[in-house]
Design an enzyme around this catalytic site. Structure first.
Site, short mmCIF file in Angstrom:
data_model
loop_
_atom_site.label_atom_id
_atom_site.label_comp_id
_atom_site.label_asym_id
_atom_site.label_seq_id
_atom_site.Cartn_x
_atom_site.Cartn_y
_atom_site.Cartn_z
N LEU A 235 25.30 -7.40 38.92
CA LEU A 235 26.28 -8.67 39.47
C LEU A 235 25.58 -9.20 38.45
O LEU A 235 24.72 -9.92 38.86
CB LEU A 235 25.87 -8.96 40.74
CG LEU A 235 27.09 -7.57 41.41
CD1 LEU A 235 27.00 -8.47 43.23
CD2 LEU A 235 28.55 -7.90 41.06
N ASP A 236 26.05 -10.38 37.57
CA ASP A 236 25.80 -11.66 37.24
C ASP A 236 25.74 -12.93 37.67
O ASP A 236 25.81 -12.80 39.49
CB ASP A 236 27.47 -11.94 36.06
CG ASP A 236 28.77 -12.15 36.59
OD1 ASP A 236 28.04 -13.29 37.46
OD2 ASP A 236 29.38 -11.90 36.18
N LYS A 237 24.85 -13.61 37.61
CA LYS A 237 24.19 -15.01 38.33
C LYS A 237 25.92 -15.12 39.42
O LYS A 237 25.49 -15.34 40.51
CB LYS A 237 23.85 -15.84 37.18
CG LYS A 237 22.91 -16.79 37.79
CD LYS A 237 22.83 -18.08 37.49
CE LYS A 237 21.63 -19.19 37.64
NZ LYS A 237 21.53 -20.34 36.71
N SER B 124 28.05 -13.63 40.71
CA SER B 124 28.81 -13.10 41.56
C SER B 124 27.72 -12.80 42.77
O SER B 124 26.66 -13.05 42.42
CB SER B 124 28.90 -11.90 40.78
OG SER B 124 30.21 -12.43 39.34
N ARG C 17 36.01 -10.71 34.76
CA ARG C 17 35.55 -12.45 34.40
C ARG C 17 36.45 -12.57 32.68
O ARG C 17 37.13 -12.70 32.94
CB ARG C 17 34.25 -12.95 34.59
CG ARG C 17 33.39 -12.94 35.75
CD ARG C 17 32.36 -13.98 35.46
NE ARG C 17 31.87 -13.52 37.02
CZ ARG C 17 32.02 -14.79 37.75
NH1 ARG C 17 33.23 -15.49 37.85
NH2 ARG C 17 31.32 -14.33 38.74
#
Length: 206
Positions: free
Chosen positions: A73-75, A77, A162
C-alpha cells in the site's frame, strides 16, 4: 537407522529431515500470518533510504520471526495489509493469475457520475502502455462536493486506483483497503495487527 548427510547441495525436507549445525538442532521456523490496519504516512518497506517511518514500526516490541509484507500500500493509502514469513503463500496471493479480489473504499474530490463509474470499469491505457481498469465500482455515498466509492480490483498495479482516477481528471482524497478475498479488515484499529486464524489462511489459499 538414520543416516548422516554432509552434501552441501542436497535438498532438505524440513518435515522429515533433522538438521544440526555444530551439534545443535535446527528446527523449521514457525509460519506466521498477520494482518495490519496500516495507517496513512507509513512506507511499506523494512527500511527506507530517506529514513521515513515504515509499517514495521507497528510491530515494535513484538516477538516475531522475520516477516515481509504481502503486496503493498503506498504511503498515502491505509487499511488491510498482510505479512508472513511463508514466501510460497505470499507468492500465490500476489500472482496476477490468482485474480484475488481486493476491495477499497475511496474518497474522491468530486461527485461520482454514472459516466465516471462506467469509465473506470471500461478502463484506460496509460501513456506508458499500462492498461488500468476496475473490476467493479459502486457508489457508497455522496456529499455536496465529494463522494465515496467502493472499488474492486482483481489485479494490482502501482498506484492503480489513483492513476485510473487521474486519467479521468479526478483526485483521490482518501484510499483504504477493506478486504482481500474473503478476509475483511473489520474493526481492527488503525496501527493494530493480529494473527490470522487457520481458517482465514486456508481461505486465502483457495
Amino acid at each position: 537407522m538414520a543416516s548422516v548427510c554432509v552434501e552441501i547441495n542436497r535438498r532438505v525436507d524440513l518435515e522429515r529431515d533433522q538438521l544440526s549445525v555444530n551439534g545443535q538442532s535446527v528446527a523449521a521456523e514457525k509460519k506466521v500470518y498477520l494482518m495490519l490496519n496500516k495507517p496513512r504516512g507509513l512506507i511499506t518497506s523494512a527500511q527506507d533510504e530517506k529514513n521515513r517511518d515504515t509499517v514495521f514500526s507497528c510491530f515494535t516490541g513484538a516477538t516475531l520471526p522475520h516477516i515481509g509484507p504481502v503486496g503493498r500500500l503506498d504511503k498515502a493509502s491505509e487499511g488491510l495489509l498482510l505479512f508472513t514469513n511463508d514466501t510460497q503463500w505470499a507468492a500465490r496471493l500476489t500472482d496476477p493469475a490468482s485474480h484475488l479480489d481486493k476491495i477499497y473504499h475511496v474518497q474522491i474530490d468530486s461527485l461520482a457520475t454514472p459516466a465516471l463509474i462506467a469509465a473506470m470499469q471500461a478502463g484506460v491505457i496509460m501513456d506508458d502502455g499500462t492498461p488500468l481498469k476496475a473490476k467493479r465500482v459502486t457508489l457508497l455515498r455522496s456529499g455536496e462536493k465529494n463522494a465515496w466509492l467502493e472499488v474492486v480490483l482483481d489485479e494490482g498495479k502501482n498506484r492503480h486506483i489513483r492513476r485510473l482516477l487521474e486519467a479521468n481528471q479526478i483526485n483521490t482524497l482518501r484510499l483504504m483497503r477493506v478486504a482481500i478475498g474473503g478476509l475483511l479488515l473489520g474493526e481492527l484499529a488503525k496501527g493494530e495487527w493480529r494473527e490470522l486464524s487457520a481458517a482465514e489462511v486456508a481461505g486465502l489459499k483457495a
